[in-house]
Write a protein that holds these residues in place. Structure first.
Motif, mmCIF file in Angstrom:
data_model
loop_
_atom_site.group_PDB
_atom_site.id
_atom_site.type_symbol
_atom_site.label_atom_id
_atom_site.label_comp_id
_atom_site.label_asym_id
_atom_site.label_seq_id
_atom_site.Cartn_x
_atom_site.Cartn_y
_atom_site.Cartn_z
ATOM 1 N N VAL A 187 0.776 -1.214 0.040
ATOM 2 C CA VAL A 187 0.058 -0.063 0.099
ATOM 3 C C VAL A 187 0.794 1.337 0.108
ATOM 4 O O VAL A 187 1.924 1.519 0.602
ATOM 5 C CB VAL A 187 -0.952 0.015 1.106
ATOM 6 N N SER A 218 -0.216 -2.555 -4.779
ATOM 7 C CA SER A 218 -1.526 -2.813 -5.148
ATOM 8 C C SER A 218 -2.851 -2.255 -4.624
ATOM 9 O O SER A 218 -3.755 -2.221 -4.927
ATOM 10 C CB SER A 218 -1.687 -4.300 -5.009
ATOM 11 N N GLY A 219 -2.426 -1.142 -3.780
ATOM 12 C CA GLY A 219 -3.490 -0.274 -3.106
ATOM 13 C C GLY A 219 -2.753 1.056 -2.877
ATOM 14 O O GLY A 219 -1.812 1.075 -2.415
ATOM 15 N N ILE A 220 -3.723 2.255 -3.274
ATOM 16 C CA ILE A 220 -3.004 3.506 -3.131
ATOM 17 C C ILE A 220 -4.019 4.372 -2.551
ATOM 18 O O ILE A 220 -5.275 4.294 -3.098
ATOM 19 C CB ILE A 220 -2.676 4.270 -4.626
ATOM 20 N N LEU A 221 -3.683 5.009 -1.473
ATOM 21 C CA LEU A 221 -4.603 6.190 -0.904
ATOM 22 C C LEU A 221 -4.116 7.592 -1.272
ATOM 23 O O LEU A 221 -2.968 7.946 -1.210
ATOM 24 C CB LEU A 221 -4.211 5.917 0.679
ATOM 25 N N ARG A 279 -6.008 -1.186 -6.717
ATOM 26 C CA ARG A 279 -7.261 -0.328 -6.099
ATOM 27 C C ARG A 279 -6.752 1.035 -5.417
ATOM 28 O O ARG A 279 -6.017 1.232 -4.933
ATOM 29 C CB ARG A 279 -7.772 -1.361 -5.021
ATOM 30 N N LEU A 318 -7.326 4.044 5.409
ATOM 31 C CA LEU A 318 -6.531 3.162 5.263
ATOM 32 C C LEU A 318 -6.674 1.630 5.698
ATOM 33 O O LEU A 318 -6.466 0.895 4.881
ATOM 34 C CB LEU A 318 -5.320 3.616 6.144
ATOM 35 N N LEU A 375 -9.101 0.147 3.037
ATOM 36 C CA LEU A 375 -8.224 -0.028 1.823
ATOM 37 C C LEU A 375 -7.625 -1.364 1.884
ATOM 38 O O LEU A 375 -7.617 -2.273 0.968
ATOM 39 C CB LEU A 375 -7.343 1.134 1.440
ATOM 40 N N VAL A 376 -7.001 -1.500 2.998
ATOM 41 C CA VAL A 376 -6.367 -2.924 3.117
ATOM 42 C C VAL A 376 -7.122 -3.947 3.211
ATOM 43 O O VAL A 376 -7.008 -5.006 2.809
ATOM 44 C CB VAL A 376 -5.710 -2.663 4.659
ATOM 45 N N LEU A 389 -8.010 -4.933 -0.024
ATOM 46 C CA LEU A 389 -7.221 -5.522 -0.757
ATOM 47 C C LEU A 389 -7.180 -7.137 -0.677
ATOM 48 O O LEU A 389 -6.832 -7.941 -1.473
ATOM 49 C CB LEU A 389 -5.605 -4.811 -0.516
ATOM 50 N N LEU A 434 -8.917 -7.861 -7.176
ATOM 51 C CA LEU A 434 -9.401 -7.502 -8.432
ATOM 52 C C LEU A 434 -9.017 -8.219 -9.337
ATOM 53 O O LEU A 434 -7.940 -9.046 -9.226
ATOM 54 C CB LEU A 434 -9.074 -5.915 -8.701
#
Ligand SMILES: NC(=O)c1ccc[n+]([C@@H]2O[C@H](COP(=O)([O-])OP(=O)(O)OC[C@H]3O[C@@H](n4cnc5c(N)ncnc54)[C@H](O)[C@@H]3O)[C@@H](O)[C@H]2O)c1
Ligand SMILES: NC(=O)c1ccc[n+]([C@@H]2O[C@H](COP(=O)([O-])OP(=O)(O)OC[C@H]3O[C@@H](n4cnc5c(N)ncnc54)[C@H](O)[C@@H]3O)[C@@H](O)[C@H]2O)c1
Lengths: 216, 216
Positions: A148, A171-174, A188, B198, B201-202, B205, B210
Motif C-alpha cells: 500500500v 496494489s493499493g493506493i490512498l 485499487r 487506510l 483499503l487494506v 485488498l 481485483l
DNA sequence: AATAAGTCGTGATTTTATTCACATTCTTTT
DNA sequence: AAAAGAATGTGAATAAAATCACGACTTATT
C-alpha cells in the motif's frame, strides 16, 4: 481468502474498521456486553444496519442479550487481520505527508508506514516520526513487499509516481492529490479529496438545510 | 434556496465539486467542448452517471455535440456559489491542522480558513499560512458569521469543542478526529476518518482481489 | 441533400444499501 | 415456574444509486 465470505457489501466493509475501533474502546472500558442500540449511538449508524452488517458474518450475538464484547473484539481482530501488519509507503513528505508520518497509525491499527520518499534533497536522511525518508529516485530499490502507498505529492506528479508504484508491485493506493489517477484494473485506488469534502459540505449546508430544532 | 432544485441526490451533490474542478482544468487548457465520455475518463465516473447528474439541472448539453465548456463552467460556478466565500475556522493547530493552514484551499475553491484556535500557548500569535491563531478560550469572541469548522483536535476534546462550536452558531463541521461526535439535528457533520480509510483499503485488498490483468 | 457518426437526455432496469417490523430466543423478575 | 422485558437475525419493503439502451437531435462528410 475471499471466497468464503464473498458477499459482504462494500458499504458494510467500509464500516468494519469503525466497528472495530469502538468495540475496542468498549473493551478498554471494561464493558462485557453491548447491544446494537448502544453501539448505534456510539458510531452513529442505524442499529438495524449494524445487525445486518454483523449478520453477514453469521450469528455473532444472542437474542435477548446482545453481543459479547470480548467475542466481538476477537472476531473483528481476525476478520480485519489485526495481527498481521501491512506495510505502507508514503510518497511526498510535504505538509500533509509530514503530518501523517508524525501520526501513529499503529495505535489501533494493522498498518505501518515503513518508509517515505521525497524528491527534495533537504528532506532526506532524517527519520520523521521514526520513518526513514529516501530519495524518490530510489523508490524501486526500497519498495519490497509493500502493498500500500499513500500519495501526498503535488498533483502534477501523481500519475507518474503512480505508474512507478504499480510497476514496483504496490496494489493499493490512498490518493490525497486532487488528480484522478489511472491504474490497471487490478490496482485499487481510494481517493480522499479534502477540497471536495470541504466544498461538498458547504454545498449541503446551502442547499439542504436540516430541520431547525423546536428548541429544547 | 433549496426548494427550486430540491431533488438532487446526495451522491450527485458530492460529485459536483469534482466536476467543477475538471471543467475548470479543461477551460484552462483552452478546450471549448467536452463529451460525457471524455469527462468520464478524466474523473473516473461512468459517463451515464455524469449525464444523469447533469440532467438534474436541466439540459446543459446538446445532443450530438456534447457540453460547451465555458457554459458548464459558468453554470457550475453559480451552482456551487463559487463567487461567494464561505468562512471556515480550524480548531487544533497540530500536525494535521498546520498542514491545512499551509495549504491554500482557495485555489479552486469557495472556502477560506479565516482563523484557527489552539489550547497550547506556544501556538498562539503566529500567523500560520496567513491565518491568525487564537486561544481556544476566546473561541466565542472570534467566531462571528463562521458557518463551517474543521476539527483537528485530539479525539478526547472533540465532543466538548463541538458543543461550543454549535452554541457559537457553526452549522457544518468537518471532523478529522476518530470520535463520532453528537450534534443537534440541524448541524451537519462530515467525518473524514483517515485510519478507517487506510484500514478499509487494506481490507478490500485482502478480501476483494481485483481481476488480474491478462497482460498487455 | 442525403448519409454517417457522434452524443445527449431519459425511461426502464438492475444493483446496492437502508430500514421496517416481528417471530424467536435469552435474561430477569416476581 | 411463569410472565415480562430485551434484543437478535432476517424476510420483506423501501430507498437510493448506477447502468443499460435507445430515440432524438447535431454535426460532419460525401
Ligand atoms: N496540505 C493540505 O491541506 C492539502 C489539502 C488538500 C489536498 N492536498 C493535496 O495533497 C498533496 C500534498 O499536499 P501538501 O500540502 O503536502 O504539498 P507540499 O508541496 O507541502 O508537499 C509535496 C511534497 O512532495 C514532494 N515532491 C514533489 N515532487 C515529488 C516527486 N516527484 N516524488 C516525490 N516527492 C515529490 C515535495 O518535495 C514536497 O515535499 C497535493 O497534491 C495537494 O493538492 C493537500
Ligand atoms: N495527523 C494525522 O495524520 C492524523 C491521522 C488520522 C487522524 N488524526 C486525528 O486528527 C486529530 C489531530 O491530529 P494531529 O496529529 O494533528 O494531533 P496533534 O496532537 O498534533 O494536534 C492536536 C492539536 O490540538 C491542540 N488542542 C488540544 N486540546 C485542544 C483544545 N481543547 N482546543 C483547541 N486545541 C486543542 C493541541 O495543542 C494540538 O496543537 C486527532 O484527533 C487525530 O486522531 C490525525
Amino acid at each position: 481468502m475471499n471466497n468464503e465470505q464473498n458477499k459482504i457489501p462494500q458499504a458494510t466493509a467500509k464500516r468494519l474498521p469503525l466497528y472495530y475501533r469502538f468495540i475496542n474502546n468498549l473493551h478498554h472500558q471494561g464493558k462485557l456486553r453491548v447491544s446494537s442500540k448502544e453501539l448505534s449511538e456510539a458510531v452513529k449508524v442505524d442499529s438495524a444496519t449494524i445487525r445486518r452488517d454483523f449478520s453477514y458474518f453469521g450469528a455473532l450475538g444472542k437474542k435477548g442479550y446482545g453481543y459479547n464484547v470480548e467475542y466481538l473484539l476477537s472476531f473483528f481482530r481476525k476478520t480485519l487481520d489485526q495481527d498481521e501488519v501491512t506495510k505502507v509507503a508514503l510518497i511526498g513528505v510535504g505538509n500533509l505527508g509530514t503530518a501523517f508520518l508524525h501520526y501513529n497509525f499503529m495505535k489501533n491499527n494493522n498498518t505501518k508506514i515503513e518508509m517515505a520518499f521525497d524528491a527534495d534533497p533537504n528532506k532526506l536522511g532524517s527519520d520523521i516520526g521514526g520513518v526513514p525518508v529516501y530519495h524518490v529516485d530510489d523508490l524501486e530499490d526500497h519498495l519490497k513487499n509493500t502493498a500500500v502507498a499513500i500519495l501526498t505529492v503535488p498533483s502534477t506528479e501523481a500519475q507518474g509516481i503512480t505508474e512507478r508504484l504499480v510497476d514496483a508491485g504496490v496494489s493499493g493506493i490512498l490518493n490525497f492529490t486532487p488528480a484522478r489517477i489511472s491504474v490497471p484494473d487490478h490496482i485499487r485506488v481510494h481517493h480522499i479529496d479534502l477540497s471536495v469534502e470541504l466544498q461538498s459540505l458547504v454545498y449541503f449546508l446551502k442547499h439542504y438545510p436540516l430541520e431547525e430544532e423546536a428548541g429544547d
